[in-house]
Scaffold this motif. Sequence first.
Motif, PDB file in Angstrom:
ATOM      1  N   UNK A   1       6.673  -0.690  -4.299  1.00  0.00           N
ATOM      2  CA  UNK A   1       5.511   0.181  -4.459  1.00  0.00           C
ATOM      3  C   UNK A   1       4.490  -0.454  -5.385  1.00  0.00           C
ATOM      4  N   UNK A   2       3.299   0.141  -5.431  1.00  0.00           N
ATOM      5  CA  UNK A   2       2.227  -0.382  -6.282  1.00  0.00           C
ATOM      6  C   UNK A   2       1.708   0.642  -7.286  1.00  0.00           C
ATOM      7  N   UNK A   3       2.072   1.901  -7.107  1.00  0.00           N
ATOM      8  CA  UNK A   3       1.678   2.964  -8.044  1.00  0.00           C
ATOM      9  C   UNK A   3       2.824   3.964  -8.111  1.00  0.00           C
TER      10      UNK A   3
ATOM     11  N   UNK B   1       5.397   8.100  -0.831  1.00  0.00           N
ATOM     12  CA  UNK B   1       6.801   8.378  -0.551  1.00  0.00           C
ATOM     13  C   UNK B   1       7.390   9.174  -1.707  1.00  0.00           C
ATOM     14  N   UNK B   2       7.941  10.338  -1.376  1.00  0.00           N
ATOM     15  CA  UNK B   2       8.543  11.212  -2.390  1.00  0.00           C
ATOM     16  C   UNK B   2      10.051  11.160  -2.229  1.00  0.00           C
ATOM     17  N   UNK B   3      10.722  10.676  -3.270  1.00  0.00           N
ATOM     18  CA  UNK B   3      12.178  10.579  -3.267  1.00  0.00           C
ATOM     19  C   UNK B   3      12.764  11.718  -4.094  1.00  0.00           C
ATOM     20  N   UNK B   4      13.711  12.427  -3.494  1.00  0.00           N
ATOM     21  CA  UNK B   4      14.351  13.519  -4.216  1.00  0.00           C
ATOM     22  C   UNK B   4      14.836  14.587  -3.258  1.00  0.00           C
ATOM     23  N   UNK B   5      15.725  15.422  -3.738  1.00  0.00           N
ATOM     24  CA  UNK B   5      16.311  16.469  -2.910  1.00  0.00           C
ATOM     25  C   UNK B   5      16.078  17.822  -3.551  1.00  0.00           C
ATOM     26  N   UNK B   6      16.219  18.847  -2.758  1.00  0.00           N
ATOM     27  CA  UNK B   6      16.092  20.226  -3.233  1.00  0.00           C
ATOM     28  C   UNK B   6      16.764  21.151  -2.255  1.00  0.00           C
TER      29      UNK B   6
ATOM     30  N   UNK C   1       0.840  -1.198   0.000  1.00  0.00           N
ATOM     31  CA  UNK C   1       0.000   0.000   0.000  1.00  0.00           C
ATOM     32  C   UNK C   1       0.874   1.246   0.000  1.00  0.00           C
ATOM     33  N   UNK C   2       1.665   1.345  -1.059  1.00  0.00           N
ATOM     34  CA  UNK C   2       2.673   2.403  -1.180  1.00  0.00           C
ATOM     35  C   UNK C   2       2.630   2.971  -2.592  1.00  0.00           C
ATOM     36  N   UNK C   3       2.578   4.289  -2.672  1.00  0.00           N
ATOM     37  CA  UNK C   3       2.770   4.992  -3.941  1.00  0.00           C
ATOM     38  C   UNK C   3       4.083   5.756  -3.860  1.00  0.00           C
ATOM     39  N   UNK C   4       4.738   5.924  -5.002  1.00  0.00           N
ATOM     40  CA  UNK C   4       6.049   6.562  -5.038  1.00  0.00           C
ATOM     41  C   UNK C   4       6.045   7.664  -6.088  1.00  0.00           C
TER      42      UNK C   4
ATOM     43  N   UNK D   1      11.588  14.079 -20.690  1.00  0.00           N
ATOM     44  CA  UNK D   1      11.343  12.726 -21.161  1.00  0.00           C
ATOM     45  C   UNK D   1      10.621  11.927 -20.090  1.00  0.00           C
ATOM     46  N   UNK D   2      11.090  11.944 -18.888  1.00  0.00           N
ATOM     47  CA  UNK D   2      10.462  11.200 -17.802  1.00  0.00           C
ATOM     48  C   UNK D   2      11.129   9.860 -17.584  1.00  0.00           C
ATOM     49  N   UNK D   3      12.448   9.898 -17.299  1.00  0.00           N
ATOM     50  CA  UNK D   3      13.197   8.656 -17.132  1.00  0.00           C
ATOM     51  C   UNK D   3      12.659   7.805 -15.992  1.00  0.00           C
ATOM     52  N   UNK D   4      12.227   8.449 -14.922  1.00  0.00           N
ATOM     53  CA  UNK D   4      11.723   7.687 -13.774  1.00  0.00           C
ATOM     54  C   UNK D   4      10.451   6.919 -14.132  1.00  0.00           C
ATOM     55  N   UNK D   5       9.711   7.402 -15.131  1.00  0.00           N
ATOM     56  CA  UNK D   5       8.536   6.659 -15.585  1.00  0.00           C
ATOM     57  C   UNK D   5       8.960   5.294 -16.098  1.00  0.00           C
ATOM     58  N   UNK D   6       9.983   5.270 -16.927  1.00  0.00           N
ATOM     59  CA  UNK D   6      10.475   3.996 -17.460  1.00  0.00           C
ATOM     60  C   UNK D   6      11.064   3.121 -16.365  1.00  0.00           C
ATOM     61  N   UNK D   7      11.733   3.746 -15.410  1.00  0.00           N
ATOM     62  CA  UNK D   7      12.298   2.963 -14.311  1.00  0.00           C
ATOM     63  C   UNK D   7      11.192   2.289 -13.513  1.00  0.00           C
ATOM     64  N   UNK D   8      10.093   3.016 -13.277  1.00  0.00           N
ATOM     65  CA  UNK D   8       8.959   2.413 -12.582  1.00  0.00           C
ATOM     66  C   UNK D   8       8.366   1.282 -13.414  1.00  0.00           C
ATOM     67  N   UNK D   9       8.218   1.513 -14.706  1.00  0.00           N
ATOM     68  CA  UNK D   9       7.655   0.467 -15.579  1.00  0.00           C
ATOM     69  C   UNK D   9       8.536  -0.775 -15.608  1.00  0.00           C
ATOM     70  N   UNK D  10       9.860  -0.587 -15.523  1.00  0.00           N
ATOM     71  CA  UNK D  10      10.758  -1.743 -15.543  1.00  0.00           C
ATOM     72  C   UNK D  10      10.578  -2.626 -14.320  1.00  0.00           C
TER      73      UNK D  10
END
Length: 444
Positions: free
Chosen positions: A314-316, A272-277, A238-241, A326-335
């Motif tokens: 994660x599940x979503x 869960x939000x991964x990233x820095x700023x 029950x985790x979204x990223x 481009x959205x590289x993380x989209x492909x990483x999630x799909x992989x």
Amino acid sequence: MASARRIRAAAARAALRLLEARNARRARRAPASGAGTVRILLQHAYGMGGTIRTVLNLAGYLARERDVEVVSVVRTAREPFFPIPPGVRVSFLDDRTAPRGPVARFLSRFPSVLVPEQEKVHHALTLWTDVCLVRRLRSTRGGVVVSTRPALNLVTALFAPPEVITIGQEHVTYGVHAPEVRRLIRRRYGRFDAFVTLTRADLERYSKALRAAPPRRLLRIPNAVPHLPGGVSGLEEKVAVAIGRLVHAKGFDRLVTAWKDVAAAHPDWVLRIYGAGTREAEARLRARIEDAGLTGRVVLMGRSAEVGAALAGSSVYVVSSRYEGFGMAILEAMSKGVPVVSFDCPHGPGEIITHGHDGLLVPSKSPADLARAVRRVIEDRELRHRLGAGALRTAAGYDLDAVGARWDRLLDDLSAARRAPARSAVPDRAAPRPPLVKSRVLPG
């Protein structure tokens, strides 16, 4: 003031004519270029970010058969955030982790004069990085130079020697660049042997923008999905990223608003939000989470080198961006077999995600609509697993070997084109570039 500008313009024109003359002499003596040596210019090879990850991924592939060096303009960390692939060398032009000499310290006090102020990395560049970058480019003898962002593209297009094969690459969409940056792009990118976009939409935009002075090759090659540790998600957690830098473009403010609706219906799910700023950006986002009553339900995870494990658990995967290159993380999630719910923002998500096959695209900019799409994936287990299976199939199409082969073909084609003049009546002349100075017009 006006006279000072005229003097600077005249000095610039004189310097460019001198450079053009030097290039003509080098072109007469230069042998035909080959593609056995590839140098890739990065802003900060030891940093964290999608461009860095994907460039290192490509460098690792090319290093299987070629001599590959990643040239990092600056170094501000002692160790790399991402592992350096086998066979890839990394060098630094401005190593800010080590003591520097008096000349470097003095010139570092002044801002870059080669990169426009409107370019987003201008604040991180100095007169010293200008000197280092130009010196490195002018000392290059043959091979290929690939530059990876406008700041580096603009300098490479202007100063690369004529015998070097040059390839410009873009990782963000053309429309987000400031007008002054776009003006210089139109003036200079025609000097590249090839210019590569990640998306079809950007290919069309650059085709129009560079119509008057196009590069020799203008084409699209998407990023390849890197291999990430961790298995395929079972889609039962029950985790979204969400993943990305904590900047306005990523739209995490909209995501927090959307998650308030999701959490009301599914309080046992966590985002869960991964990233820095910057500290300020993180403080603002944390305050937004607290104000929304989502403490503990939206968690800022900071930067992580274990993205694969995070996605596999994660599940979503949720994309709330205002725009994406481009959205590289989209492909990483799909992989990892994770379905993606995304705003259909310009330009990457819509070119990767097939609505209803591997994810859901939200055409509006409404956080409420994003929340409804996320809830649909949460509440429909059969849909979630069907989208996850489609995501795996989509990711397979961006396999490193398939994408890398396209780069191999491009490099070999450009090398062959450079060798072609060697079979003509002037065997020792490198292919000429467009002139730096046309009539009395300063090229930017």
